[in-house]
Design an enzyme around this catalytic site. Sequence first.
Site, short mmCIF file in Angstrom:
data_model
loop_
_atom_site.label_atom_id
_atom_site.label_comp_id
_atom_site.label_asym_id
_atom_site.label_seq_id
_atom_site.Cartn_x
_atom_site.Cartn_y
_atom_site.Cartn_z
N GLY A 193 7.38 0.46 -8.90
CA GLY A 193 8.35 1.44 -8.43
C GLY A 193 8.92 1.02 -7.08
O GLY A 193 10.11 1.03 -6.87
N ILE A 219 -11.49 -0.32 3.89
CA ILE A 219 -10.85 -0.71 2.63
C ILE A 219 -11.66 -0.13 1.47
O ILE A 219 -12.86 -0.37 1.35
CB ILE A 219 -10.76 -2.25 2.55
CG1 ILE A 219 -9.87 -2.76 3.70
CG2 ILE A 219 -10.21 -2.69 1.21
CD1 ILE A 219 -8.48 -2.15 3.77
N PRO A 278 -11.60 -3.99 -1.71
CA PRO A 278 -10.98 -5.20 -1.12
C PRO A 278 -10.16 -6.00 -2.13
O PRO A 278 -9.10 -6.52 -1.78
CB PRO A 278 -12.19 -6.01 -0.64
CG PRO A 278 -13.29 -5.04 -0.51
CD PRO A 278 -13.05 -3.95 -1.51
N GLN A 336 -2.61 -5.90 -3.06
CA GLN A 336 -1.49 -5.16 -2.45
C GLN A 336 -0.85 -5.98 -1.33
O GLN A 336 0.37 -6.09 -1.24
CB GLN A 336 -1.99 -3.83 -1.87
CG GLN A 336 -2.21 -2.75 -2.91
CD GLN A 336 -0.90 -2.31 -3.51
OE1 GLN A 336 -0.03 -1.77 -2.85
NE2 GLN A 336 -0.74 -2.57 -4.78
N VAL A 345 -2.20 0.82 2.96
CA VAL A 345 -2.28 -0.58 2.59
C VAL A 345 -1.00 -1.07 1.89
O VAL A 345 -0.57 -2.20 2.05
CB VAL A 345 -3.52 -0.77 1.65
CG1 VAL A 345 -3.36 -1.98 0.74
CG2 VAL A 345 -4.79 -0.88 2.47
N GLU A 382 2.32 -0.84 1.90
CA GLU A 382 3.60 -1.32 2.41
C GLU A 382 3.50 -2.32 3.56
O GLU A 382 4.39 -3.15 3.74
CB GLU A 382 4.47 -0.13 2.83
CG GLU A 382 4.93 0.69 1.64
CD GLU A 382 5.53 2.01 2.07
OE1 GLU A 382 4.75 2.92 2.42
OE2 GLU A 382 6.76 2.14 2.04
N1 MCN Z 1 -6.29 0.67 -0.73
C1 MCN Z 1 -7.55 0.29 -0.28
N2 MCN Z 1 -8.01 0.74 0.93
C2 MCN Z 1 -7.25 1.57 1.70
C3 MCN Z 1 -5.98 1.97 1.25
C4 MCN Z 1 -5.52 1.51 0.01
O1 MCN Z 1 -8.25 -0.45 -0.97
N3 MCN Z 1 -7.71 1.96 2.89
C5 MCN Z 1 -5.73 0.09 -1.98
C6 MCN Z 1 -6.03 0.94 -3.22
O2 MCN Z 1 -6.14 0.08 -4.34
C7 MCN Z 1 -4.78 1.81 -3.33
C8 MCN Z 1 -3.70 0.86 -2.86
O3 MCN Z 1 -4.33 0.02 -1.87
O4 MCN Z 1 -4.56 2.24 -4.65
C9 MCN Z 1 -2.46 1.52 -2.25
O5 MCN Z 1 -2.83 2.57 -1.41
P1 MCN Z 1 -1.84 3.23 -0.34
O6 MCN Z 1 -1.60 2.29 0.76
O7 MCN Z 1 -2.35 4.58 -0.04
O8 MCN Z 1 -0.44 3.38 -1.12
P2 MCN Z 1 -0.07 4.42 -2.27
O9 MCN Z 1 -1.18 4.60 -3.19
O10 MCN Z 1 0.61 5.60 -1.67
O11 MCN Z 1 1.01 3.56 -3.09
C10 MCN Z 1 2.34 3.51 -2.70
C11 MCN Z 1 2.67 2.19 -2.03
C12 MCN Z 1 4.11 2.12 -1.76
S1 MCN Z 1 4.74 3.34 -0.78
C13 MCN Z 1 4.90 1.18 -2.36
S2 MCN Z 1 6.56 1.12 -1.99
C14 MCN Z 1 4.32 0.21 -3.25
C15 MCN Z 1 2.87 0.02 -3.04
O12 MCN Z 1 2.20 1.12 -2.86
N4 MCN Z 1 4.79 0.04 -4.50
C16 MCN Z 1 4.04 -0.67 -5.40
N5 MCN Z 1 2.28 -0.90 -3.80
C17 MCN Z 1 2.75 -1.18 -5.04
N6 MCN Z 1 2.03 -1.90 -5.92
C18 MCN Z 1 2.50 -2.09 -7.17
N7 MCN Z 1 1.74 -2.82 -8.03
N8 MCN Z 1 3.68 -1.58 -7.58
C19 MCN Z 1 4.46 -0.88 -6.74
O13 MCN Z 1 5.60 -0.37 -7.15
MO1 MOS Z 2 7.13 3.34 -0.92
S1 MOS Z 2 9.00 2.60 -0.43
O1 MOS Z 2 7.17 4.60 0.31
O2 MOS Z 2 7.47 4.24 -2.37
#
Ligand code: MCN
Ligand code: MOS
Length: 764
Positions: free
Chosen positions: A245, A655, A658, A664, A729, A731
């Site tokens: 997305g 994390i 990991p 990511q 994580v 972005e």
């Molecule tokens: N995570 C972790 N430890 C943390 C935080 C996160 O291990 N402290 C890992 C987890 O596996 C978690 C992932 O990172 O599921 C993403 O977590 P987070 O940073 O909270 O992001 P969101 O779940 O809100 O996901 C949205 C983010 C955004 S905003 C975009 S844009 C984006 C992204 O994630 N788009 C993606 N990563 C993507 N990855 C894929 N494969 N496809 C997208 O469209």
């Molecule tokens: Mo991410 S650009 O905030 O969906």
Amino acid sequence: MTIMETRTKQGDASDGALGGRFSRLDGKLKITGGATYALEHPVEGLAYAVLVQSTIAAGRVVKVDTSKAEQAPGMLLVVTPETDLGLKVASDWYGNRPDDQPYHPLPRDVAFNGQAIAAVIAETLEQATEAARLVEVTYEETAAVASMESPNAGEGKLVDQFNIAWGEAEEALAASPVRIEAEYSTPREYHVPIEPHGLTAKWDGDRLTIWEPSQWTHGMARSYAELFGLPDENVRLVSPFIGGGFGSKATVYAYGAVAAAVARKLGRPVKLAVTRPQNFTSYGGRAATRQTLELGADSNGILQAIVHRGASETSTYADFPEQTSAATPLMYAVPNFSSEHRLVPANTVMPGALRAPGKNPSAFGLECAMDELAYAAGIDPVEIRLRNYAEYDPQSGKPWSTRQMREALAAGSEAFGWAKRSFEPRSMRDGRQLIGWGVGCGTFPVLRAASEAMIRLLSDGTVEVVSGAIDMGQGTYTILAQTAAEALGVPVGQIDVRLGDSSLPGATVAGGSMLAGAITGAVHKAATAARDELIGLALNDANSPFRDTGANTLTVADGRIAVPRGNGPSLTVAELMSATGRDRIEARRNTLPEADQGPEGHKRAWTTMTAIQGPTAGDYSMYSWCAHFVEVRVDEDFGTIRVSRVVSAFDCGRIYNPKLAESQWRGGIIMGIGQALLEEGLVDERNGRVINNNLGDYLVATNADVPHIEVISVGIPDLNASVLGGKGVGEVGIVGVAPAIANAAFHATGKRVRDLPITLDKLI
Ligand code: MCN
Ligand code: MOS
């Protein structure tokens, strides 16, 4: 396949606890074709809709001649700006909604080339595609601004909220012995998720079901409900798997309104698949930007002033600010600062959020400028960053919650071998290849939101984790299984996770890198409550073998309930449920404060972005951080540039997994490589058309463009940032990559390329 059947099941595995390197639960389903994407959901009696898009950039639709289309085989319906679709304007992301305003997704006024102006619905996709070709549109064309770089584009309008200033920036700049001034620009960039957009819409009376890839099932279900004037609960949005997305799938767009409206009109389910070229104008990518940075420092490279003027492209009908100053006031200690941002309207679809909006182009400017300053002052680029280290947030004045930026620079330098770098440009080579090493840093705010989850312990010992949150590949299924496993003391192999359905408990948007922090908090809370209830049952139920042990608490580990000091009974969860005759234990919990409980608070939290807390909402300033180290090789004769090595160090707090966080980060870095070297939306000046609106011509980084990427975590748990100590994580990984590559290109060649992408013509 129903959502129940698509729920993710996995075998036993070690590393299941939170913090373990557990593999993606949805991985096998995805690579074996078992994951059903929204448009693959089989629905009986489907009709197919195909969009007709405008071929001019500005003007009016005078006439849509549908006579030929209507004769086409299989034709069911043509809808045009004339057709009454009976829709109302829905709320924006923040829940704001004008009173009772009509909405037409196929407008008569054309604001950009590629805008949907009609749709054709037929029995098959092929028939609809053919009939759409036969629709004849007559326009009254008016003058257009093809892009923000067009000669007739204005200088834009200032965005008041982005006027940031402290100290006396202009004076301090003038008095600084070391100064640089440079202009940087980035082109339009697109999300290009592998799964294109689209939906299937089906009505049952006044109930609407939508299968559509979504980063936010609750938010989008609300939008559909509002378009049709329905109560929220009449709309169900289903999105169990999403093929990427990157910010583009959190909103209902015009094509979605069209598909749902024609399904109602026809009394038949309708599928609308947006074609790849149409994806380039059905929603906006990252806005083009340009920015001028002036940096002043003393002779030791200590920053005295930053003066920053930026602009981004927007549409003529609505604004999306891609804030070029999003990172500038945060990264370095600077006593005098001033920055402004303008929006320049052009005839384009409104730009949108693309992985790290604002922070990404902002860091491109600032991190290149810091490299230019380092060279102007004769100081190593890592060293100058350390000399200007911000001990607290320069903009808000608040202390950082955690900021392991020194650690990131140190760990990255060490692993990369930065100490072996020679300072002078063009001083490192391998035969005819010029070698360049560059560094660039990045940041992304910690946004906090509430979410809700349900835990069900079933009589066979299975645990269900249920939430309307989504997984678009980032790992939500997996980390939620790990969170529940840890909180409950049950092996991860016994846990099923069901996500991606707005009829399930409420969740915030998978955006702003905030979902993981929000939803792990909710699952942890629900799982802890379920565990407490399980222990209560074991201690108090008349048929429980623990009743006579005299224990006042019990342990649950590896799925077994036992007396803390051993030598008592030990039962599996299933055995206890069977002994006590219970068929389930259910706990539904949310992380909203007491004041926001109740339907209004829930609606606000799950369907709007108003309840989201920004990085400085509390006593601290909370951000994720990173430092990228890049090696490029530039062919001296041909100017071809390749990234040959990347080492990046991240501070994202604790994390959760990991393996997933690393992927990511790598994903973000790979997008950063594409941004630096390949990606560029090209606009035809004559008609505002996006010329390279396909994957053959809009180039993104693919395997051959990507070297080994080493990623390192230097984060420490940050309990201000989230319940379990993680920061965002998803972005931050893309932020700072493009400038690191541009800086490496300078080091290799002595040429500063300040406009992306860095193509060979700019290096020769
Ligand atoms: N995570 C972790 N430890 C943390 C935080 C996160 O291990 N402290 C890992 C987890 O596996 C978690 C992932 O990172 O599921 C993403 O977590 P987070 O940073 O909270 O992001 P969101 O779940 O809100 O996901 C949205 C983010 C955004 S905003 C975009 S844009 C984006 C992204 O994630 N788009 C993606 N990563 C993507 N990855 C894929 N494969 N496809 C997208 O469209
Ligand atoms: Mo991410 S650009 O905030 O969906």
